[in-house]
Design a protein around this motif. Structure first.
Motif, PDB file in Angstrom:
ATOM      1  N   LEU A  21      -6.064  -1.238  -8.072  1.00 33.03           N
ATOM      2  CA  LEU A  21      -6.875  -0.333  -8.897  1.00 33.03           C
ATOM      3  C   LEU A  21      -8.232  -0.075  -8.247  1.00 33.03           C
ATOM      4  O   LEU A  21      -8.718   1.059  -8.253  1.00 33.03           O
ATOM      5  N   ALA A  22      -8.838  -1.116  -7.683  1.00 33.64           N
ATOM      6  CA  ALA A  22     -10.122  -0.945  -7.004  1.00 33.64           C
ATOM      7  C   ALA A  22      -9.977   0.014  -5.827  1.00 33.64           C
ATOM      8  O   ALA A  22     -10.842   0.868  -5.594  1.00 33.64           O
ATOM      9  N   SER A  23      -8.883  -0.099  -5.114  1.00 34.10           N
ATOM     10  CA  SER A  23      -8.613   0.800  -3.995  1.00 34.10           C
ATOM     11  C   SER A  23      -8.433   2.238  -4.482  1.00 34.10           C
ATOM     12  O   SER A  23      -8.949   3.188  -3.886  1.00 34.10           O
ATOM     13  N   LEU A  24      -7.726   2.386  -5.596  1.00 32.54           N
ATOM     14  CA  LEU A  24      -7.491   3.726  -6.139  1.00 32.54           C
ATOM     15  C   LEU A  24      -8.763   4.342  -6.721  1.00 32.54           C
ATOM     16  O   LEU A  24      -8.861   5.565  -6.841  1.00 32.54           O
ATOM     17  N   ALA A  25      -9.739   3.516  -7.064  1.00 34.90           N
ATOM     18  CA  ALA A  25     -11.016   4.049  -7.551  1.00 34.90           C
ATOM     19  C   ALA A  25     -11.719   4.847  -6.451  1.00 34.90           C
ATOM     20  O   ALA A  25     -12.548   5.706  -6.741  1.00 34.90           O
ATOM     21  N   LEU A  26     -11.349   4.577  -5.199  1.00 34.64           N
ATOM     22  CA  LEU A  26     -11.926   5.304  -4.065  1.00 34.64           C
ATOM     23  C   LEU A  26     -11.167   6.580  -3.747  1.00 34.64           C
ATOM     24  O   LEU A  26     -11.618   7.377  -2.929  1.00 34.64           O
ATOM     25  N   GLY A  27     -10.012   6.760  -4.355  1.00 34.14           N
ATOM     26  CA  GLY A  27      -9.232   7.968  -4.120  1.00 34.14           C
ATOM     27  C   GLY A  27      -7.739   7.701  -4.106  1.00 34.14           C
ATOM     28  O   GLY A  27      -7.297   6.549  -4.106  1.00 34.14           O
ATOM     29  N   GLU A  28      -6.995   8.768  -4.088  1.00 34.47           N
ATOM     30  CA  GLU A  28      -5.539   8.713  -4.110  1.00 34.47           C
ATOM     31  C   GLU A  28      -5.012   7.971  -2.875  1.00 34.47           C
ATOM     32  O   GLU A  28      -5.533   8.132  -1.779  1.00 34.47           O
ATOM     33  N   LYS A  29      -3.957   7.161  -3.084  1.00 35.63           N
ATOM     34  CA  LYS A  29      -3.360   6.385  -1.989  1.00 35.63           C
ATOM     35  C   LYS A  29      -1.838   6.388  -2.133  1.00 35.63           C
ATOM     36  O   LYS A  29      -1.309   6.457  -3.237  1.00 35.63           O
ATOM     37  N   SER A  30      -1.173   6.232  -1.019  1.00 30.27           N
ATOM     38  CA  SER A  30       0.282   6.065  -1.040  1.00 30.27           C
ATOM     39  C   SER A  30       0.596   4.618  -1.388  1.00 30.27           C
ATOM     40  O   SER A  30      -0.256   3.730  -1.271  1.00 30.27           O
ATOM     41  N   ILE A  31       1.839   4.374  -1.776  1.00 26.45           N
ATOM     42  CA  ILE A  31       2.250   3.002  -2.081  1.00 26.45           C
ATOM     43  C   ILE A  31       2.125   2.127  -0.833  1.00 26.45           C
ATOM     44  O   ILE A  31       1.688   0.986  -0.907  1.00 26.45           O
ATOM     45  N   GLY A  32       2.458   2.674   0.315  1.00 27.68           N
ATOM     46  CA  GLY A  32       2.313   1.930   1.568  1.00 27.68           C
ATOM     47  C   GLY A  32       0.865   1.547   1.841  1.00 27.68           C
ATOM     48  O   GLY A  32       0.582   0.440   2.294  1.00 27.68           O
ATOM     49  N   GLU A  33      -0.061   2.452   1.557  1.00 29.75           N
ATOM     50  CA  GLU A  33      -1.483   2.151   1.751  1.00 29.75           C
ATOM     51  C   GLU A  33      -1.946   1.070   0.773  1.00 29.75           C
ATOM     52  O   GLU A  33      -2.774   0.230   1.117  1.00 29.75           O
ATOM     53  N   LEU A  34      -1.409   1.095  -0.438  1.00 29.43           N
ATOM     54  CA  LEU A  34      -1.756   0.068  -1.419  1.00 29.43           C
ATOM     55  C   LEU A  34      -1.211  -1.295  -1.013  1.00 29.43           C
ATOM     56  O   LEU A  34      -1.818  -2.326  -1.291  1.00 29.43           O
ATOM     57  N   ALA A  35      -0.067  -1.306  -0.350  1.00 28.95           N
ATOM     58  CA  ALA A  35       0.575  -2.560   0.066  1.00 28.95           C
ATOM     59  C   ALA A  35      -0.119  -3.202   1.260  1.00 28.95           C
ATOM     60  O   ALA A  35      -0.141  -4.437   1.380  1.00 28.95           O
ATOM     61  N   GLN A  36      -0.688  -2.395   2.133  1.00 28.31           N
ATOM     62  CA  GLN A  36      -1.190  -2.879   3.418  1.00 28.31           C
ATOM     63  C   GLN A  36      -2.154  -4.064   3.335  1.00 28.31           C
ATOM     64  O   GLN A  36      -1.953  -5.054   4.042  1.00 28.31           O
ATOM     65  N   PRO A  37      -3.180  -4.064   2.496  1.00 25.01           N
ATOM     66  CA  PRO A  37      -4.103  -5.214   2.497  1.00 25.01           C
ATOM     67  C   PRO A  37      -3.445  -6.530   2.070  1.00 25.01           C
ATOM     68  O   PRO A  37      -3.997  -7.601   2.310  1.00 25.01           O
ATOM     69  N   TYR A  38      -2.288  -6.441   1.453  1.00 27.84           N
ATOM     70  CA  TYR A  38      -1.625  -7.637   0.929  1.00 27.84           C
ATOM     71  C   TYR A  38      -0.445  -8.068   1.785  1.00 27.84           C
ATOM     72  O   TYR A  38       0.241  -9.018   1.437  1.00 27.84           O
ATOM     73  N   ALA A  39      -0.208  -7.390   2.881  1.00 28.36           N
ATOM     74  CA  ALA A  39       0.906  -7.699   3.777  1.00 28.36           C
ATOM     75  C   ALA A  39       2.193  -7.893   2.986  1.00 28.36           C
ATOM     76  O   ALA A  39       2.910  -8.874   3.156  1.00 28.36           O
ATOM     77  N   MET A  40       2.455  -6.962   2.071  1.00 29.62           N
ATOM     78  CA  MET A  40       3.675  -7.038   1.275  1.00 29.62           C
ATOM     79  C   MET A  40       4.571  -5.854   1.596  1.00 29.62           C
ATOM     80  O   MET A  40       4.122  -4.862   2.167  1.00 29.62           O
ATOM     81  N   SER A  41       5.804  -5.984   1.234  1.00 32.03           N
ATOM     82  CA  SER A  41       6.770  -4.929   1.481  1.00 32.03           C
ATOM     83  C   SER A  41       6.510  -3.737   0.556  1.00 32.03           C
ATOM     84  O   SER A  41       5.816  -3.856  -0.462  1.00 32.03           O
ATOM     85  N   PHE A  42       7.095  -2.617   0.903  1.00 30.60           N
ATOM     86  CA  PHE A  42       7.008  -1.441   0.058  1.00 30.60           C
ATOM     87  C   PHE A  42       7.609  -1.746  -1.314  1.00 30.60           C
ATOM     88  O   PHE A  42       7.051  -1.369  -2.345  1.00 30.60           O
ATOM     89  N   ALA A  43       8.733  -2.474  -1.313  1.00 27.11           N
ATOM     90  CA  ALA A  43       9.396  -2.816  -2.589  1.00 27.11           C
ATOM     91  C   ALA A  43       8.491  -3.686  -3.454  1.00 27.11           C
ATOM     92  O   ALA A  43       8.405  -3.482  -4.672  1.00 27.11           O
ATOM     93  N   GLY A  44       7.813  -4.656  -2.851  1.00 29.36           N
ATOM     94  CA  GLY A  44       6.893  -5.508  -3.610  1.00 29.36           C
ATOM     95  C   GLY A  44       5.739  -4.708  -4.186  1.00 29.36           C
ATOM     96  O   GLY A  44       5.369  -4.878  -5.354  1.00 29.36           O
ATOM     97  N   ALA A  45       5.174  -3.835  -3.371  1.00 29.50           N
ATOM     98  CA  ALA A  45       4.072  -2.993  -3.848  1.00 29.50           C
ATOM     99  C   ALA A  45       4.554  -2.053  -4.935  1.00 29.50           C
ATOM    100  O   ALA A  45       3.849  -1.802  -5.925  1.00 29.50           O
ATOM    101  N   SER A  46       5.757  -1.553  -4.789  1.00 29.78           N
ATOM    102  CA  SER A  46       6.316  -0.631  -5.776  1.00 29.78           C
ATOM    103  C   SER A  46       6.451  -1.290  -7.150  1.00 29.78           C
ATOM    104  O   SER A  46       6.213  -0.647  -8.179  1.00 29.78           O
ATOM    105  N   LYS A  47       6.796  -2.572  -7.160  1.00 28.26           N
ATOM    106  CA  LYS A  47       6.895  -3.288  -8.440  1.00 28.26           C
ATOM    107  C   LYS A  47       5.524  -3.376  -9.119  1.00 28.26           C
ATOM    108  O   LYS A  47       5.409  -3.195 -10.328  1.00 28.26           O
ATOM    109  N   HIS A  48       4.486  -3.645  -8.337  1.00 30.02           N
ATOM    110  CA  HIS A  48       3.130  -3.674  -8.896  1.00 30.02           C
ATOM    111  C   HIS A  48       2.736  -2.288  -9.411  1.00 30.02           C
ATOM    112  O   HIS A  48       2.144  -2.161 -10.482  1.00 30.02           O
ATOM    113  N   VAL A  49       3.067  -1.269  -8.645  1.00 27.98           N
ATOM    114  CA  VAL A  49       2.752   0.105  -9.042  1.00 27.98           C
ATOM    115  C   VAL A  49       3.461   0.460 -10.352  1.00 27.98           C
ATOM    116  O   VAL A  49       2.881   1.108 -11.230  1.00 27.98           O
ATOM    117  N   GLN A  50       4.697   0.015 -10.517  1.00 25.25           N
ATOM    118  CA  GLN A  50       5.430   0.275 -11.755  1.00 25.25           C
ATOM    119  C   GLN A  50       4.718  -0.342 -12.962  1.00 25.25           C
ATOM    120  O   GLN A  50       4.635   0.275 -14.026  1.00 25.25           O
TER     121      GLN A  50
END
Length: 110
Positions: A21-50
């Motif tokens: 959410l803090a990252s998104l406060a700076l602007g729109e991001k892809s799920i991959g961009e949201l996952a990157q700081p956490y070294a998680m898979s796209f699927a893992g990030a997608s679950k958080h996004v859901q």
């Protein structure tokens, strides 16, 4: 409103989602961009996004093959409003305690 508050606080309970959410406060991001700081898979990030999406904290849109996420701050404002009632509650209680302590004779302990 109670169900939405429950979903908001559930989503905020996880530090990864708060970071997203803090990252998104700076602007729109892809799920991959949201996952990157956490070294998680796209699927893992997608679950958080859901979870964030179900809470109404973000909205998603497709741009080609990319899913972009955008912060939706209204539920945060509702949570803040709910928390402020408790801030007032505790301020009144603490002010009363302070008044009692000022009235107590010096050196007296209970």
């Amino acid at each position: 409103m109670v169900e939405r508050l429950d979903a908001t606080f559930h989503a905020l309970a996880d530090p990864t989602r708060r970071g997203m959410l803090a990252s998104l406060a700076l602007g729109e991001k892809s799920i991959g961009e949201l996952a990157q700081p956490y070294a998680m898979s796209f699927a893992g990030a997608s679950k958080h996004v859901q979870v964030l999406e179900r809470a109404g904290l973000i909205v998603r849109r497709k741009a080609g093959r990319t899913q972009l996420c955008r912060l939706q701050a209204e539920p945060l404002a509702e949570a803040d409003q709910w928390l402020r009632q408790w801030e007032r509650f505790w301020n009144v209680r603490l002010d009363a305690l302070e008044a009692l302590l000022r009235e107590a004779p010096k050196g007296e302990t209970h």
